[in-house]
Design an enzyme around this catalytic site. Structure first.
Site, mmCIF file in Angstrom:
data_model
loop_
_atom_site.group_PDB
_atom_site.id
_atom_site.type_symbol
_atom_site.label_atom_id
_atom_site.label_comp_id
_atom_site.label_asym_id
_atom_site.label_seq_id
_atom_site.Cartn_x
_atom_site.Cartn_y
_atom_site.Cartn_z
ATOM 1 N N THR A 1 -48.838 41.815 -118.686
ATOM 2 C CA THR A 1 -48.625 41.916 -120.126
ATOM 3 C C THR A 1 -47.577 40.914 -120.608
ATOM 4 O O THR A 1 -47.388 40.748 -121.809
ATOM 5 C CB THR A 1 -48.176 43.342 -120.500
ATOM 6 O OG1 THR A 1 -47.058 43.711 -119.687
ATOM 7 C CG2 THR A 1 -49.306 44.337 -120.254
ATOM 8 N N HIS B 1 -40.546 41.710 -113.998
ATOM 9 C CA HIS B 1 -39.102 41.867 -114.173
ATOM 10 C C HIS B 1 -38.540 42.721 -113.045
ATOM 11 O O HIS B 1 -39.269 43.168 -112.148
ATOM 12 C CB HIS B 1 -38.756 42.435 -115.551
ATOM 13 C CG HIS B 1 -39.393 43.761 -115.854
ATOM 14 N ND1 HIS B 1 -39.014 44.928 -115.243
ATOM 15 C CD2 HIS B 1 -40.390 44.099 -116.710
ATOM 16 C CE1 HIS B 1 -39.729 45.936 -115.694
ATOM 17 N NE2 HIS B 1 -40.578 45.463 -116.597
ATOM 18 N N HIS C 1 -40.111 45.784 -111.462
ATOM 19 C CA HIS C 1 -41.264 45.685 -110.569
ATOM 20 C C HIS C 1 -40.858 45.459 -109.114
ATOM 21 O O HIS C 1 -41.721 45.433 -108.230
ATOM 22 C CB HIS C 1 -42.167 44.513 -111.001
ATOM 23 C CG HIS C 1 -42.822 44.708 -112.325
ATOM 24 N ND1 HIS C 1 -42.468 43.967 -113.441
ATOM 25 C CD2 HIS C 1 -43.795 45.556 -112.732
ATOM 26 C CE1 HIS C 1 -43.218 44.343 -114.473
ATOM 27 N NE2 HIS C 1 -44.019 45.307 -114.075
ATOM 28 N N LYS D 1 -45.010 55.114 -122.036
ATOM 29 C CA LYS D 1 -44.928 54.388 -123.303
ATOM 30 C C LYS D 1 -44.957 55.367 -124.469
ATOM 31 O O LYS D 1 -45.751 56.294 -124.498
ATOM 32 C CB LYS D 1 -46.099 53.392 -123.426
ATOM 33 C CG LYS D 1 -46.165 52.370 -122.305
ATOM 34 C CD LYS D 1 -44.992 51.431 -122.353
ATOM 35 C CE LYS D 1 -45.115 50.319 -121.330
ATOM 36 N NZ LYS D 1 -45.171 50.797 -119.939
ATOM 37 N N ARG E 1 -49.387 49.619 -126.795
ATOM 38 C CA ARG E 1 -49.010 48.210 -126.721
ATOM 39 C C ARG E 1 -49.775 47.404 -127.767
ATOM 40 O O ARG E 1 -50.885 47.762 -128.159
ATOM 41 C CB ARG E 1 -49.363 47.629 -125.341
ATOM 42 C CG ARG E 1 -48.553 48.176 -124.182
ATOM 43 C CD ARG E 1 -49.013 47.503 -122.903
ATOM 44 N NE ARG E 1 -48.348 48.020 -121.726
ATOM 45 C CZ ARG E 1 -47.198 47.562 -121.254
ATOM 46 N NH1 ARG E 1 -46.586 46.573 -121.880
ATOM 47 N NH2 ARG E 1 -46.659 48.067 -120.156
ATOM 48 N N GLN F 1 -58.210 52.293 -113.615
ATOM 49 C CA GLN F 1 -57.350 52.183 -112.432
ATOM 50 C C GLN F 1 -57.966 52.937 -111.254
ATOM 51 O O GLN F 1 -57.864 52.498 -110.107
ATOM 52 C CB GLN F 1 -55.946 52.718 -112.716
ATOM 53 C CG GLN F 1 -54.992 52.502 -111.529
ATOM 54 C CD GLN F 1 -53.537 52.668 -111.893
ATOM 55 O OE1 GLN F 1 -53.125 52.325 -112.992
ATOM 56 N NE2 GLN F 1 -52.747 53.194 -110.965
ATOM 57 N N ASP G 1 -44.350 57.017 -112.466
ATOM 58 C CA ASP G 1 -45.102 57.170 -113.713
ATOM 59 C C ASP G 1 -46.597 56.917 -113.511
ATOM 60 O O ASP G 1 -47.395 57.136 -114.419
ATOM 61 C CB ASP G 1 -44.544 56.240 -114.795
ATOM 62 C CG ASP G 1 -44.622 54.772 -114.420
ATOM 63 O OD1 ASP G 1 -44.821 54.466 -113.225
ATOM 64 O OD2 ASP G 1 -44.453 53.917 -115.315
ATOM 65 N N LYS H 1 -35.176 51.863 -118.023
ATOM 66 C CA LYS H 1 -35.696 51.439 -116.736
ATOM 67 C C LYS H 1 -34.895 50.255 -116.215
ATOM 68 O O LYS H 1 -34.396 49.442 -116.992
ATOM 69 C CB LYS H 1 -37.171 51.029 -116.854
ATOM 70 C CG LYS H 1 -38.129 52.188 -117.042
ATOM 71 C CD LYS H 1 -39.554 51.678 -117.062
ATOM 72 C CE LYS H 1 -40.545 52.806 -117.251
ATOM 73 N NZ LYS H 1 -41.942 52.323 -117.272
ATOM 74 N N LYS I 1 -34.061 46.611 -117.826
ATOM 75 C CA LYS I 1 -34.082 46.626 -119.278
ATOM 76 C C LYS I 1 -32.666 46.778 -119.803
ATOM 77 O O LYS I 1 -31.982 47.733 -119.491
ATOM 78 C CB LYS I 1 -34.929 47.796 -119.786
ATOM 79 C CG LYS I 1 -36.380 47.749 -119.356
ATOM 80 C CD LYS I 1 -37.152 46.712 -120.120
ATOM 81 C CE LYS I 1 -38.639 46.803 -119.820
ATOM 82 N NZ LYS I 1 -39.411 45.806 -120.552
ATOM 83 N N THR I 2 -32.226 45.818 -120.591
ATOM 84 C CA THR I 2 -30.906 45.895 -121.195
ATOM 85 C C THR I 2 -31.050 45.518 -122.662
ATOM 86 O O THR I 2 -31.361 44.379 -122.975
ATOM 87 C CB THR I 2 -29.923 44.934 -120.506
ATOM 88 O OG1 THR I 2 -29.894 45.233 -119.108
ATOM 89 C CG2 THR I 2 -28.530 45.110 -121.071
#
Length: 496
Positions: free
Chosen positions: A101, A106, A109, A143, A147, A244, A265, A300, A303-304
């Site tokens: 995506t 990041h 992962h 989420k 998205r 999936q 998740d 997560k 993420k900042t």
């Protein structure tokens, strides 16, 4: 079956890489499913039972559990009883999916990637699946809202970039963290767009849809949380778990894959895949989850304030990446050393002992940052991160002088970078005015005389000082000018 017929579309172009390490890379994109590190004979998976030998405490799953890398298994009892001897008896195939995506993965992962690397290091075959198809649908797991739609061209571009990143990380592991590359299992990167390309919606629903029950699909936590939200859940997002599940089925049929790895998740999606395969084939497959780590703010990992710590250098430099792990809270360091590095647990204990003896040296933080940076960016990336650290925080002139243009731009990402011809007699005042670092007139002149300007970490107070090679201008043609505490400017001097 349609899935078996699609094996005719699986082509690999083999090219030799790094002969010293015995790596083979199969490249390609459209019409090819990915690349393979280390070519091996295919492993045949029969329906007969594997030898149920007792797995000792040093088994792979036991080791991963001790490191905190495994969170849940599904089906719980079957996985705990049957999976350890299965892994012990013969090489298995394990997969994990990554939806492109964005044009880079990041730090969030990294855990599933490290999990795959542990399996590969134990001789098992691993597959990283790029969601060239599923990225356009969007996984609702974790989420709060749907998205934004991503075009096919953007997904393809992102997938190529992520594929390169995965290749780099697996190669770095083989080069720097593997004691015996010959014992590594094979590694593939596949794009699920390749096996959905020839399906139409009617055929797909006829083939796969009849094996799913609405009550079960609706009961998934990821679905329930979104159904109760103000935005709700779209049909396309709801169908994500079906796709999936089919990915797992396809990999099971074509590549003998019995194990799917994912974040916690993803548990609902793992369960859907298991149930689909069991209903359609009668065979048992397994799901394993890795923990989803969060920051002290509950975000997560990676993420900042909405900004991820990316794995691609053009989005997060090796220096920034290194500093992120260097600055983690003290109470997380031991856990992260176990999770994100391949250090033996006994060595982790020694590192923590050194940390406790003198916390000011931040021994554990430095080791963590070094290990993870070398995995993601290689030895050169780690050396670059250390040079940048020394240049910025330790005013190390030697480190600054060794830096190239790209490193300086990464280090001082917000600093203006300008090129000028170095004319004979150029003074400190001339240089500062060219880059508009000081005001015009007497005020700018006074700023220099008051000691408010540094060139290459050296304070200068003489506006009329002619720039001297080796002092104000390094051999790489660069000058780093700082005005005040935080205003940096970079000049690349060109020869006349």
């Amino acid at each position: 079956m349609a899935a078996r017929g699609s094996t005719e579309r699986l082509h690999y172009v083999i090219t030799k890489m790094a002969a010293s390490c015995g790596r083979i890379l199969c490249t390609g994109w459209r019409g090819k499913t990915g690349f393979v590190l280390k070519s091996r004979s295919p492993v045949c998976f029969s329906n007969s039972s594997f030898h149920m030998s007792v797995v000792g405490r040093n088994g792979l799953l036991s080791s991963l559990h001790k490191r905190g890398l495994l969170k849940e298994s599904f089906p719980e009892n079957a996985a705990q009883v049957r999976l350890p001897p299965l892994l012990h008896a013969s090489p298995q195939t394990v997969y994990c999916g990554f939806d492109p995506t964005a044009d880079s993965l990041h730090a969030g992962h990294l855990l599933p990637l490290v999990g795959l690397l542990h399996f590969r290091n134990a001789g098992h075959q691993v597959i990283a699946v790029l969601g060239g198809a599923t990225a356009r649908i969007g996984d609702p797991s974790g989420k709060a809202k749907e998205r934004e739609s991503v075009s096919s061209a953007t997904v393809d571009s992102n997938a190529r970039s992520v594929m390169e990143s995965l290749h780099r990380i697996f190669t770095n592991h083989e080069l720097y963290f593997c004691s015996d590359p010959q014992k590594l299992g094979s590694m593939r990167v596949l794009n699920n767009g390749s096996w959905y390309r020839d399906w139409n919606v009617v055929d797909f629903l006829t083939e796969a849809g009849r094996y799913f029950r609405m009550g079960t699909l609706l009961s998934r936590h990821s679905v329930q949380s979104r159904l109760k939200s103000a935005e709700g859940l779209s049909l396309s997002e709801f169908s994500y778990q079906i796709f999936q599940a089919f990915d797992f089925y396809y990999l099971h049929q074509v590549h003998g894959c019995r194990i799917q790895l994912g974040g916690t998740d993803q548990l609902g999606n793992l369960m859907s895949g298991h149930e689909f395969i069991h209903k359609k084939t009668g065979e048992e497959v397994y799901g394993l989850t890795v923990p989803l780590l969060t920051t002290s703010m509950g975000d997560k990992l990676g993420k900042t304030a909405g900004n991820a710590v990316w794995l691609n250098r053009n989005k997060t430099s090796p220096f920034e990446f290194y500093q992120y792990f260097l600055r983690l809270p003290d109470n997380n360091i031991e856990q992260y050393l176990k999770l994100f590095t391949f250090l033996p647990l006994a060595e982790v204990e020694k590192v923590m002992e050194q940390q406790q003896q003198d916390p000011s040296k931040r021994t554990a933080h430095k080791r963590l940052a070094a290990e993870v940076t070398k995995l993601v960016h290689g030895k050169e990336g780690l050396e670059s991160a250390k040079r940048c650290t020394n240049a910025l925080y330790h005013s190390n002139i030697d480190a600054l002088q060794q830096m190239d243009d790209a490193e300086l731009k990464e280090l001082f990402r917000e600093a203006p970078f300008q090129e000028f011809f170095l004319e004979p007699g150029t003074t400190v005042l001339d240089a500062c005015r060219r880059i508009q670092a000081i005001p015009e007139g007497p005020r700018g002149y006074q700023m220099i005389t008051d000691g408010g300007v540094w060139i290459n970490h050296q304070r200068t107070s003489n506006p009329e000082q002619v720039l001297i090679a080796g002092q104000h201008v390094f051999s790489n043609g660069l000058s780093l000018i700082r005005v005040g505490k935080k205003n940096f400017y970079i000049i690349k001097w060109l020869s006349m």
